[in-house]
Design a protein around this motif. Structure first.
Motif, short mmCIF file in Angstrom:
data_model
loop_
_atom_site.label_atom_id
_atom_site.label_comp_id
_atom_site.label_asym_id
_atom_site.label_seq_id
_atom_site.Cartn_x
_atom_site.Cartn_y
_atom_site.Cartn_z
N PHE A 1 -10.30 -33.85 30.20
CA PHE A 1 -9.99 -32.65 30.66
C PHE A 1 -10.73 -32.42 32.06
CE2 PHE A 1 -8.49 -31.68 26.58
CZ PHE A 1 -7.18 -31.47 26.70
N GLN A 2 -11.63 -33.32 32.37
CA GLN A 2 -12.77 -33.46 33.44
C GLN A 2 -12.39 -34.42 34.30
OE1 GLN A 2 -14.73 -30.61 34.06
NE2 GLN A 2 -14.39 -29.86 31.91
N PRO A 3 -12.30 -34.24 35.64
CA PRO A 3 -12.23 -35.49 36.70
C PRO A 3 -13.31 -36.71 36.62
CG PRO A 3 -12.82 -33.44 37.82
CD PRO A 3 -12.69 -33.19 36.36
N HIS A 4 -14.48 -36.09 36.26
CA HIS A 4 -15.47 -37.30 36.29
C HIS A 4 -16.20 -37.18 34.83
CE1 HIS A 4 -14.72 -37.48 40.46
NE2 HIS A 4 -14.92 -35.99 40.59
N PRO A 5 -16.83 -38.44 34.66
CA PRO A 5 -17.76 -38.49 33.48
C PRO A 5 -18.48 -37.35 33.28
CG PRO A 5 -17.42 -40.62 34.33
CD PRO A 5 -16.82 -39.67 35.43
N VAL A 6 -18.91 -37.08 32.11
CA VAL A 6 -19.82 -35.82 31.90
C VAL A 6 -21.37 -36.47 31.62
CG1 VAL A 6 -20.06 -33.70 30.59
CG2 VAL A 6 -17.73 -34.60 31.06
N ASP A 7 -22.31 -35.57 31.88
CA ASP A 7 -23.59 -35.97 31.52
C ASP A 7 -23.93 -35.33 30.17
OD1 ASP A 7 -24.70 -37.73 33.37
OD2 ASP A 7 -24.68 -35.98 34.96
N LEU A 8 -24.40 -36.01 29.09
CA LEU A 8 -24.32 -35.61 27.71
C LEU A 8 -25.81 -35.78 27.03
CD1 LEU A 8 -21.18 -37.18 26.73
CD2 LEU A 8 -21.51 -34.67 26.85
N MET A 9 -26.01 -34.99 26.36
CA MET A 9 -27.22 -35.19 25.33
C MET A 9 -26.51 -35.85 24.12
SD MET A 9 -30.00 -32.52 24.03
CE MET A 9 -30.49 -32.82 22.38
N SER A 10 -27.09 -37.00 23.85
CA SER A 10 -26.60 -37.63 22.26
C SER A 10 -27.40 -37.38 21.06
CB SER A 10 -26.37 -39.08 22.44
OG SER A 10 -26.26 -39.85 21.40
N ILE A 11 -26.63 -36.84 20.32
CA ILE A 11 -27.57 -36.46 19.13
C ILE A 11 -26.94 -37.22 17.81
CG2 ILE A 11 -28.29 -34.61 17.42
CD1 ILE A 11 -26.95 -32.87 20.13
N GLU A 12 -27.70 -38.12 17.38
CA GLU A 12 -27.34 -39.03 16.23
C GLU A 12 -28.06 -38.43 15.04
OE1 GLU A 12 -28.12 -43.19 16.30
OE2 GLU A 12 -27.33 -43.46 14.56
N VAL A 13 -27.29 -37.89 13.91
CA VAL A 13 -27.65 -37.37 12.72
C VAL A 13 -27.96 -38.60 11.95
CG1 VAL A 13 -27.63 -35.68 11.08
CG2 VAL A 13 -26.78 -35.22 13.36
N ILE A 14 -29.23 -38.96 11.75
CA ILE A 14 -29.56 -40.48 10.74
C ILE A 14 -28.76 -40.36 9.32
CG2 ILE A 14 -31.27 -42.04 9.99
CD1 ILE A 14 -31.38 -41.53 12.88
N GLU A 15 -28.87 -39.15 8.86
CA GLU A 15 -28.16 -38.92 7.35
C GLU A 15 -26.86 -38.10 7.78
OE1 GLU A 15 -27.08 -39.04 4.22
OE2 GLU A 15 -29.16 -39.29 3.91
N GLY A 16 -25.75 -38.91 7.95
CA GLY A 16 -24.38 -38.49 8.38
C GLY A 16 -23.96 -37.12 7.86
N ALA A 17 -24.42 -37.01 6.25
CA ALA A 17 -23.99 -36.13 5.54
C ALA A 17 -24.23 -34.86 6.16
CB ALA A 17 -24.30 -36.25 3.99
N SER A 18 -25.48 -34.60 6.70
CA SER A 18 -26.12 -33.50 7.36
C SER A 18 -25.62 -33.13 8.39
CB SER A 18 -27.76 -33.64 7.56
OG SER A 18 -28.07 -34.44 6.46
N GLN A 19 -24.61 -33.80 9.30
CA GLN A 19 -24.36 -33.43 10.55
C GLN A 19 -23.57 -32.21 10.77
OE1 GLN A 19 -21.01 -33.71 11.68
NE2 GLN A 19 -21.50 -33.13 13.89
N GLU A 20 -22.66 -31.79 9.73
CA GLU A 20 -21.94 -30.58 9.84
C GLU A 20 -22.74 -29.22 9.72
OE1 GLU A 20 -19.00 -30.87 6.76
OE2 GLU A 20 -18.14 -28.53 7.40
N ARG A 21 -23.54 -29.59 8.77
CA ARG A 21 -24.44 -28.31 8.57
C ARG A 21 -25.29 -28.27 9.97
NH1 ARG A 21 -28.69 -28.48 5.28
NH2 ARG A 21 -27.61 -30.27 4.35
N LEU A 22 -25.95 -29.34 10.34
CA LEU A 22 -26.71 -29.19 11.46
C LEU A 22 -26.13 -28.66 12.75
CD1 LEU A 22 -29.53 -29.78 12.75
CD2 LEU A 22 -28.46 -32.03 13.55
#
Length: 761
Positions: free
Chosen positions: A75-96
């Motif tokens: 929905f944006q004309p240009h790529p977006v600058d982002l902070m990437s957050i990798e949750v090592i224990e994927g099961a915790s991602q939803e709660r985090l």
DNA sequence: TACAGTCGGGG
DNA sequence: GTGTACGACTGTA
């Protein structure tokens, strides 16, 4: 390092272990495997906020890897600058993520609320029942997973699933069943519900001995499994419904929601771990697809089987879009549930332009061909590359079909293309497959599962809460659809055909001397040439009749018609037979009448069937009067559209609900009420009451009217309106009459009735 | 007679 | 936790 081959049954994250995978090995072993699983999500926004989030995450005990990146938001004309957050224990991602979104509400989040199974599908190419090769590391964990087929495979090697069926002996809506019927392969058992101890011990033995992959139940979600769990707790007798002993059964609560202009009630769901529970009465459209349709839904949508079985089509297509976006590195917007606001007038006017609807020529027509665009709206999206990111806001009708040559296929076309292709391939194979071929049934259920996904993809694009929705794209599709139909009409007229009717994606055409498929082939080719869309011959009718409005017979209605194809099959739309609230007895009689007429291949002979039709109706009405019609054939089903208190005038369904409520049984919007029409107040008798209905109270005049009304729908093109029909079927004294039985009418014959024909010479 | 309530569609 | 809007038709007030 060792290798395994088999089919992936199910997968889910477990805190502390990673992703649990259930594999049905080629050796027949069922294995619970574990794979490391991390989940990435992104945040974008003001630098100060992002720095604050960074610090907060580093101080948080949930381990994460943080970095900076750029990606594409469609929905944006240009790529977006982002902070990437990798949750090592994927099961915790939803709660985090939930916590993060509360503390930093002003940031924009992506890839934040994606089901773990879809992340796995995008990362590894996996899907439910995927055949795969799994590498195990020295630690016993999955180190590598390699799919050996794709969801687009037409004849995948079928997984050897073990299916256990459990059904209550009677319908639990009508009172507590006293026994369960259990089936596994060739074996059958019957277990009494009482005493619970024996029931549980027996069931436990069956579960342990059969170790099913799939638990197929009737009413398992709303009644059976909750009852078994309750009994198991009370009696302190564990019942291994889950295959994974570390997991508790997951209960998704019942809900009512509004969609498709109506209210839907979904019963609660009982989700198992390590095996799949499918309740055939709570699975959406299960009766249309059967199990092979559920497998197909799971394969192409990538949603776990238990969810695929119950999913509403919107969530299936949404899952496909999400996986495609992840594969392409396109950001998936966070799906915030927005409150529904009433549409503004401006929006109403804009959305007013739907599909093309034409006024048919009413009456009976011979040798008519029906030709339909195949999956019209999805084909348009692919052909014209219509997607949220490719659609220019102010595109006018007729301009949408000129994609710029170098334009890259958008997200939606890329999602749909393989599905469309698979559906076309299935149709091609079905076309030249002999009727006895057992694969036919499988192909058909697969194709009908796809149909759902394809149809809803279009509606979903215009839905305000869709992640990849965009109203302009939706409008571009309908605009091109109308254009395509008009071009098809021109093509037909240029080739000398008369267009009798057009409806959204189909047209009915007629030409003197044209009565076999080859006669219409040039037209099909011409239409595809002019529109770029695939079109096919639905069939050639011996005769078809388009019905006028009941209110005003001068007004044709676009979607009330019936006819007989040359292969003998009937096509029926919009009439009583198709309505859920028509009692079976009425619907069946209406169908019998149509079958009676269908014996005529020459429509000029249809009036000759009238005496037989009248005899049939007299017999049916005699059955009704003498209580020979089983009561369940007279049950009417209607849906509650709102809470009981909100009815200003109580519909029959509302009065039925009131009877249930008087006994303390709660009803909710969207629930289906089943009842009989009865004499006096309140006019209905709820079918699911403990006290059965008194046959003497049956509202026979009302059912008589329902039957005659349905019959007149079929016979009115022959000049038999409801009043005339009543006169012929019932005498003035109210008794059944016929010229033969009633001496005063002996010798009378059916008057010459005015039938309306249009038959090319 | 007016209006409130329910349904269909695609297969 | 996922389809819109609308017209046809029936039943109630």
């Amino acid at each position: 390092m060792s290798e395994l081959r088999g089919w992936l049954l199910d997968l889910y994250p477990v805190a502390g272990s990673g992703m649990v995978l259930w594999l049905i090995g080629e050796d027949g072993m069922r294995r619970r495997l574990v794979q490391d699983f991390s989940a990435v999500f992104y945040a974008a926004g003001a630098a100060a906020q992002l720095r604050a989030l960074w610090r907060w995450l580093q101080a948080n005990p949930v381990p994460v890897r943080l970095s900076r990146t750029r990606r594409r938001d469609i929905f944006q004309p240009h790529p977006v600058d982002l902070m990437s957050i990798e949750v090592i224990e994927g099961a915790s991602q939803e709660r985090l993520f939930h916590e993060v979104s509360q503390i930093f509400p002003s940031l924009t989040y992506y890839d934040a609320d994606i089901r773990p199974a879809l992340r796995h599908a995008a990362a590894h190419g996996t899907f439910p029942l995927c055949r795969c090769q799994v590498g195990l590391g020295a630690d016993g964990k999955v180190s590598r997973i390699l799919p050996l087929d794709t969801p687009w495979e037409i004849d995948p090697l079928p997984p050897p699933l073990r299916i256990l069926t459990i059904q209550p002996e009677t319908d639990p809506r009508r009172g507590e069943p006293s026994a369960l019927v259990v089936r596994f392969q060739q074996q059958n058992w019957r277990f009494d519900m009482q005493p619970p101890r024996a029931l549980l011990v027996n069931l436990r033995a069956v579960l342990e001995r059969c170790d099913p992959d799939l638990l197929l139940t009737d009413w398992g979600d709303g009644w059976l499994l909750p009852r078994l769990v309750e009994l198991s707790k009370e009696g302190n007798i564990p019942l291994p419904l889950n295959r994974d002993p570390q997991m508790e059964i997951q209960v998704l609560p019942a809900r009512s929601y509004s969609t498709y202009g109506q209210v839907i009630y979904r019963d609660q769901q009982m989700l198992l771990f390590g095996r799949c529970h499918i309740d055939s009465f709570n699975a959406m459209l299960f009766h249309d697809y059967g199990l092979s349709g559920v497998y197909e839904m799971g394969r192409v949508s990538r949603l776990p089987l238990q969810l695929a079985a119950r999913l509403s089509p919107g969530s299936g297509i949404s899952a496909m879009q999400i996986v495609k976006a992840l594969e392409l590195g396109i950001l998936v917007p966070w799906h915030k549930q927005q409150a529904e606001f009433p549409k503004t007038t401006w929006q109403m006017i804009r959305s007013d332009q739907g599909g093309m609807v034409y006024q048919p020529l009413t009456g009976i027509h011979a040798n008519v061909a029906e030709i339909d665009f195949m999956s019209m709206y999805p084909s348009i999206m692919v052909h014209c590359n219509i997607s949220p990111e490719t659609t220019k806001p102010a595109r006018k009708p007729g301009e949408a079909d000129q994609p710029e040559a170098e334009e890259e296929a958008g997200l939606i076309p890329q999602t749909l293309a393989p599905l469309l292709e698979k559906r076309l391939e299935l149709k091609r194979r079905l076309a030249d497959m002999p009727t006895w071929d057992p694969r036919r049934r499988i192909y058909k259920t697969q194709a009908s599962a796809h149909k759902w996904l394809l149809v809803t993809c279009f509606g979903y694009m215009g839905y305000r809460n869709a992640r990849f929705g965009r109203i302009e794209a939706h409008e571009a599709v309908t605009a091109y659809g109308r254009e395509a139909l008009l071009r098809a009409k021109e093509a037909a007229e240029d080739l000398g055909f008369t267009v009798l009717h057009m409806y959204v994606d189909g047209l009915w055409v007629q030409r003197q001397g044209a009565d076999k498929p080859a006669d219409f082939q040039p037209l099909l080719e011409e239409i595809t040439e002019r529109t770029g869309l695939p079109i096919s011959l639905e069939g050639i009718y011996h005769w078809v009749t388009f019905l006028p409005s009941r209110q005003d017979e001068r007004v044709p209605v676009p979607n009330r018609y019936f006819g007989v194809f040359q292969d003998g099959s009937l096509k029926v739309r919009g009439i009583e037979l198709r309505r859920r609230d028509t009692p079976a007895w009425v619907a069946e009689t209406q169908l019998e009448l149509m079958e009676l007429l269908a014996k005529c291949t020459d429509p000029m002979q249809l009036p000759q069937r009238l005496p037989a039709a009248i005899t049939l109706l007299q017999n049916r009405l005699a059955d009704l009067r003498h209580h020979r019609v089983p009561l369940d054939q007279l049950v009417v089903s209607q849906k509650l559209s709102r809470p009981l208190a909100e009815y200003t005038s109580r519909s029959p369904a509302a009065r039925c609900a009131a009877q249930l409520q008087a006994l303390g049984r709660e009803t909710r919007p969207g629930q289906v009420m089943r009842f009989l029409y009865t004499l006096g107040e309140p006019g209905v008798h709820c079918w699911d009451l403990p006290s059965p209905a008194d046959p003497a109270s049956l509202d026979i005049p009302r059912y008589t009217t329902l039957l005659l009304r349905a019959a007149s729908t079929i016979l009115s093109p022959l000049g038999m309106d409801e009043g005339t029909l009543r006169g012929w079927v019932i005498s003035r004294s109210g008794y059944l009459a016929s010229p033969q039985a009633d001496p005063s009418r002996r010798g009378e014959t059916l008057p010459l009735l005015q039938a309306s024909y249009s038959i090319p010479k």
